[in-house]
Design an enzyme around this catalytic site. Structure first.
Site, PDB file in Angstrom:
ATOM      1  N   ARG A   1       0.815  -1.223   0.000  1.00  0.00           N
ATOM      2  CA  ARG A   1       0.000   0.000   0.000  1.00  0.00           C
ATOM      3  C   ARG A   1       0.854   1.283   0.000  1.00  0.00           C
ATOM      4  NH1 ARG A   1      -2.822  -3.533  -0.966  1.00  0.00           N
ATOM      5  NH2 ARG A   1      -4.911  -3.976  -0.196  1.00  0.00           N
TER       6      ARG A   1
ATOM      7  N   SER B   1     -11.601  -0.620   2.716  1.00  0.00           N
ATOM      8  CA  SER B   1     -10.942  -0.780   4.025  1.00  0.00           C
ATOM      9  C   SER B   1     -10.493   0.577   4.538  1.00  0.00           C
ATOM     10  CB  SER B   1      -9.710  -1.678   3.898  1.00  0.00           C
ATOM     11  OG  SER B   1     -10.081  -2.920   3.389  1.00  0.00           O
TER      12      SER B   1
ATOM     13  N   GLU C   1      -6.042   4.058   5.713  1.00  0.00           N
ATOM     14  CA  GLU C   1      -5.756   3.875   4.283  1.00  0.00           C
ATOM     15  C   GLU C   1      -6.159   5.103   3.463  1.00  0.00           C
ATOM     16  OE1 GLU C   1      -6.261  -0.150   2.641  1.00  0.00           O
ATOM     17  OE2 GLU C   1      -7.044   0.849   0.867  1.00  0.00           O
TER      18      GLU C   1
HETATM   19  C1  FAD Z   1     -15.562  -0.331  -2.161  1.00  0.00           C
HETATM   20  C2  FAD Z   1     -14.080  -0.066  -2.257  1.00  0.00           C
HETATM   21  C3  FAD Z   1     -13.193  -1.133  -2.359  1.00  0.00           C
HETATM   22  C4  FAD Z   1     -11.813  -0.901  -2.444  1.00  0.00           C
HETATM   23  N1  FAD Z   1     -10.988  -1.973  -2.539  1.00  0.00           N
HETATM   24  C5  FAD Z   1      -9.652  -1.784  -2.633  1.00  0.00           C
HETATM   25  C6  FAD Z   1      -8.760  -2.886  -2.724  1.00  0.00           C
HETATM   26  O1  FAD Z   1      -9.166  -4.032  -2.754  1.00  0.00           O
HETATM   27  N2  FAD Z   1      -7.434  -2.639  -2.787  1.00  0.00           N
HETATM   28  C7  FAD Z   1      -6.929  -1.379  -2.794  1.00  0.00           C
HETATM   29  O2  FAD Z   1      -5.698  -1.223  -2.876  1.00  0.00           O
HETATM   30  N3  FAD Z   1      -7.746  -0.303  -2.707  1.00  0.00           N
HETATM   31  C8  FAD Z   1      -9.078  -0.469  -2.613  1.00  0.00           C
HETATM   32  N4  FAD Z   1      -9.928   0.611  -2.506  1.00  0.00           N
HETATM   33  C9  FAD Z   1      -9.355   1.962  -2.433  1.00  0.00           C
HETATM   34  C10 FAD Z   1      -9.341   2.717  -3.786  1.00  0.00           C
HETATM   35  O3  FAD Z   1     -10.296   2.211  -4.661  1.00  0.00           O
HETATM   36  C11 FAD Z   1      -7.967   2.661  -4.457  1.00  0.00           C
HETATM   37  O4  FAD Z   1      -6.982   3.169  -3.617  1.00  0.00           O
HETATM   38  C12 FAD Z   1      -7.963   3.453  -5.771  1.00  0.00           C
HETATM   39  O5  FAD Z   1      -6.759   3.216  -6.472  1.00  0.00           O
HETATM   40  C13 FAD Z   1      -8.132   4.958  -5.579  1.00  0.00           C
HETATM   41  O6  FAD Z   1      -8.297   5.513  -6.862  1.00  0.00           O
HETATM   42  P1  FAD Z   1      -8.971   6.932  -7.091  1.00  0.00           P
HETATM   43  O7  FAD Z   1      -8.809   7.263  -8.531  1.00  0.00           O
HETATM   44  O8  FAD Z   1     -10.350   6.915  -6.579  1.00  0.00           O
HETATM   45  O9  FAD Z   1      -8.014   7.862  -6.215  1.00  0.00           O
HETATM   46  P2  FAD Z   1      -8.416   9.109  -5.302  1.00  0.00           P
HETATM   47  O10 FAD Z   1      -9.196   8.615  -4.133  1.00  0.00           O
HETATM   48  O11 FAD Z   1      -9.019  10.179  -6.116  1.00  0.00           O
HETATM   49  O12 FAD Z   1      -6.972   9.562  -4.801  1.00  0.00           O
HETATM   50  C14 FAD Z   1      -6.203   8.728  -3.963  1.00  0.00           C
HETATM   51  C15 FAD Z   1      -4.788   9.312  -3.886  1.00  0.00           C
HETATM   52  O13 FAD Z   1      -4.170   9.209  -5.170  1.00  0.00           O
HETATM   53  C16 FAD Z   1      -3.763  10.500  -5.630  1.00  0.00           C
HETATM   54  N5  FAD Z   1      -3.964  10.520  -7.085  1.00  0.00           N
HETATM   55  C17 FAD Z   1      -5.075  10.184  -7.755  1.00  0.00           C
HETATM   56  N6  FAD Z   1      -4.866  10.292  -9.083  1.00  0.00           N
HETATM   57  C18 FAD Z   1      -3.590  10.735  -9.234  1.00  0.00           C
HETATM   58  C19 FAD Z   1      -2.782  11.067 -10.362  1.00  0.00           C
HETATM   59  N7  FAD Z   1      -3.225  10.964 -11.608  1.00  0.00           N
HETATM   60  N8  FAD Z   1      -1.515  11.523 -10.130  1.00  0.00           N
HETATM   61  C20 FAD Z   1      -1.026  11.631  -8.863  1.00  0.00           C
HETATM   62  N9  FAD Z   1      -1.743  11.333  -7.762  1.00  0.00           N
HETATM   63  C21 FAD Z   1      -3.013  10.885  -7.953  1.00  0.00           C
HETATM   64  C22 FAD Z   1      -4.638  11.492  -4.894  1.00  0.00           C
HETATM   65  O14 FAD Z   1      -4.011  12.763  -4.814  1.00  0.00           O
HETATM   66  C23 FAD Z   1      -4.759  10.810  -3.532  1.00  0.00           C
HETATM   67  O15 FAD Z   1      -3.622  11.060  -2.767  1.00  0.00           O
HETATM   68  C24 FAD Z   1     -11.317   0.416  -2.438  1.00  0.00           C
HETATM   69  C25 FAD Z   1     -12.231   1.495  -2.336  1.00  0.00           C
HETATM   70  C26 FAD Z   1     -13.588   1.260  -2.261  1.00  0.00           C
HETATM   71  C27 FAD Z   1     -14.523   2.418  -2.188  1.00  0.00           C
END
Ligand code: FAD
Length: 358
Positions: A169, A244, A353
């Site tokens: 992570r 999580s 997380e």
């Molecule tokens: C129901 C559910 C299940 C999930 N299951 C998992 C799982 O199994 N495993 C897991 O690892 N995660 C899981 N997650 C967490 C999440 O989905 C992941 O971490 C996902 O990769 C976040 O993507 P996002 O585009 O929504 O990022 P955001 O929430 O928009 O951003 C997260 C971080 O990434 C940064 N960021 C986003 N895009 C960029 C970019 N282009 N350049 C630089 N920085 C950037 C943001 O600034 C922030 O710090 C889950 C979430 C939910 C709601």
């Protein structure tokens, strides 16, 4: 203000996150071309504003007062097969693409490597940030290059996996180089002749129940989606959550021993032994991985709530926005109570997380 950029003001961030919590962004740009990045940063620098990069908003908790700066929403799209041979395919994907669309596309084309990461919400640009992982796969196993805008040098760059320093992570993007890079493209190396990753017991159980002894790539995706939608995780489209809320604890052997001693006193030797054995079952390199859910359960921090911020009934590791009106302050209060209880009973401090914004 730069009239050539699509700048919006006072945009509600709860509508851009899966938790559906939090206040507005002072300025907001839906960024459709990486070419607009340098102008967006010039605008922010001139106005003296901090900048936050937003993907799908599925790993964020926005504070109730919102964000007093510029939010850059990565909305770029498109992917290309850069090269391919009989063994592998190099797929270069824009940051704004939805992650699960890529996972689905890979499975449809017979490309192995990210099928166990099916149905994770969010954008492609975010997957390297916390090195997304699930059911025995981590996205870093397939990433060969991360292209980004380096805010420090104001230049484009391409980072190798070694430079990204991926871990459980973690990567440089959420640790040593937090907020330094805006990721614009990620290139994945996917296998044509892969084998199913059956390292997670729940996947094996599901396949056995389906009498599926030699799972295909499509079977693997089906298994993951079925497990993810069996009710242990709330549906993000109906109930606000970020998956999580706490990371699993990574412990050195001496820390695992110390936990066992402490738990034997606070909760009894039976629970201490159970947690100790769990810590031995899962490893991350040299470290023991102790599931956060097991620690929370053992500590008795279950079924708690703060107003509309509630622990999910089937999974105390997941906090939910029960009726859509929860405040960030309640979520934080609930998370602090859970964390304090786990420290008191086990001596282990859980890390959050999601990232807190604002
Ligand atoms: C129901 C559910 C299940 C999930 N299951 C998992 C799982 O199994 N495993 C897991 O690892 N995660 C899981 N997650 C967490 C999440 O989905 C992941 O971490 C996902 O990769 C976040 O993507 P996002 O585009 O929504 O990022 P955001 O929430 O928009 O951003 C997260 C971080 O990434 C940064 N960021 C986003 N895009 C960029 C970019 N282009 N350049 C630089 N920085 C950037 C943001 O600034 C922030 O710090 C889950 C979430 C939910 C709601």
């Amino acid at each position: 203000m730069d009239r050539t950029l699509p700048i919006q003001e006072h945009v509600s961030l709860r509508d851009w996150t899966t938790f559906r919590v939090g206040g507005p962004a002072r300025y907001f740009i839906d960024l459709r071309s990486p070419d607009d990045l340098s102008r967006a940063f010039s605008f922010a620098a001139t106005a003296g504003l901090p900048v936050f990069v937003l993907g799908g908003g599925s790993n964020l908790l926005v504070k109730d007062a919102g964000y007093h700066g510029l939010v850059l929403h990565m909305a770029t799209s498109g992917w290309t097969v850069q090269s391919e041979d009989e063994h592998a395919v190099l797929l270069r994907v824009s940051a704004g693409e939805e992650w699960d669309t890529v996972a689905e596309y890979a499975v449809q084309n017979g490309w192995w490597g990210i099928e166990n990461l099916s149905a994770i919400p969010g954008s492609v640009g975010a997957v390297p940030v916390q090195n997304v992982g699930a059911y025995g796969q981590e996205v870093s196993d397939t990433i060969i290059s991360v292209e980004a805008w380096d805010r420090q040098s104001a230049q484009w760059c391409a980072l190798t996996p070694d430079q990204c320093a991926f871990g459980y992570r973690t990567s440089i993007f959420n640790t040593s180089a937090l907020d330094r890079y805006v990721i614009t493209h990620v290139t994945f190396r996917l296998q044509r002749n892969g084998t199913p990753n059956l390292s997670h017991a729940s996947v094996v159980d599901w396949l056995q129940r389906q009498a599926c002894s030699q799972p295909s790539l499509a079977d693997m995706r089906r298994a993951i989606i079925a497990i993810r939608t069996d009710g242990r995780l709330p549906d993000v489209h109906r109930t606000g959550n970020v998956g999580s809320f706490f990371k699993h604890a990574l412990l050195r052997s001496a820390e695992l021993d110390a936990m066992r001693q402490k738990v034997a006193i606070s909760l009894g030797p039976e629970i201490a032994d159970q947690l100790y054995e769990l810590g031995h079952r899962f490893k991350a390199g040299e470290l023991h991985k102790l599931p956060a859910g097991a620690l929370i359960q053992a500590a008795g921090a279950v079924g708690w709530r703060e107003d509309q911020a509630v622990q999910h009934e089937r999974n105390p590791l997941v906090l939910v926005n029960l009726d859509g009106t929860a405040h960030a302050r309640d979520v934080i209060k609930l998370a602090d109570r859970i964390r304090d209880c786990v420290i008191e009973k086990t001596g282990i401090e859980l890390s959050m997380e999601p990232r807190i914004v604002g």
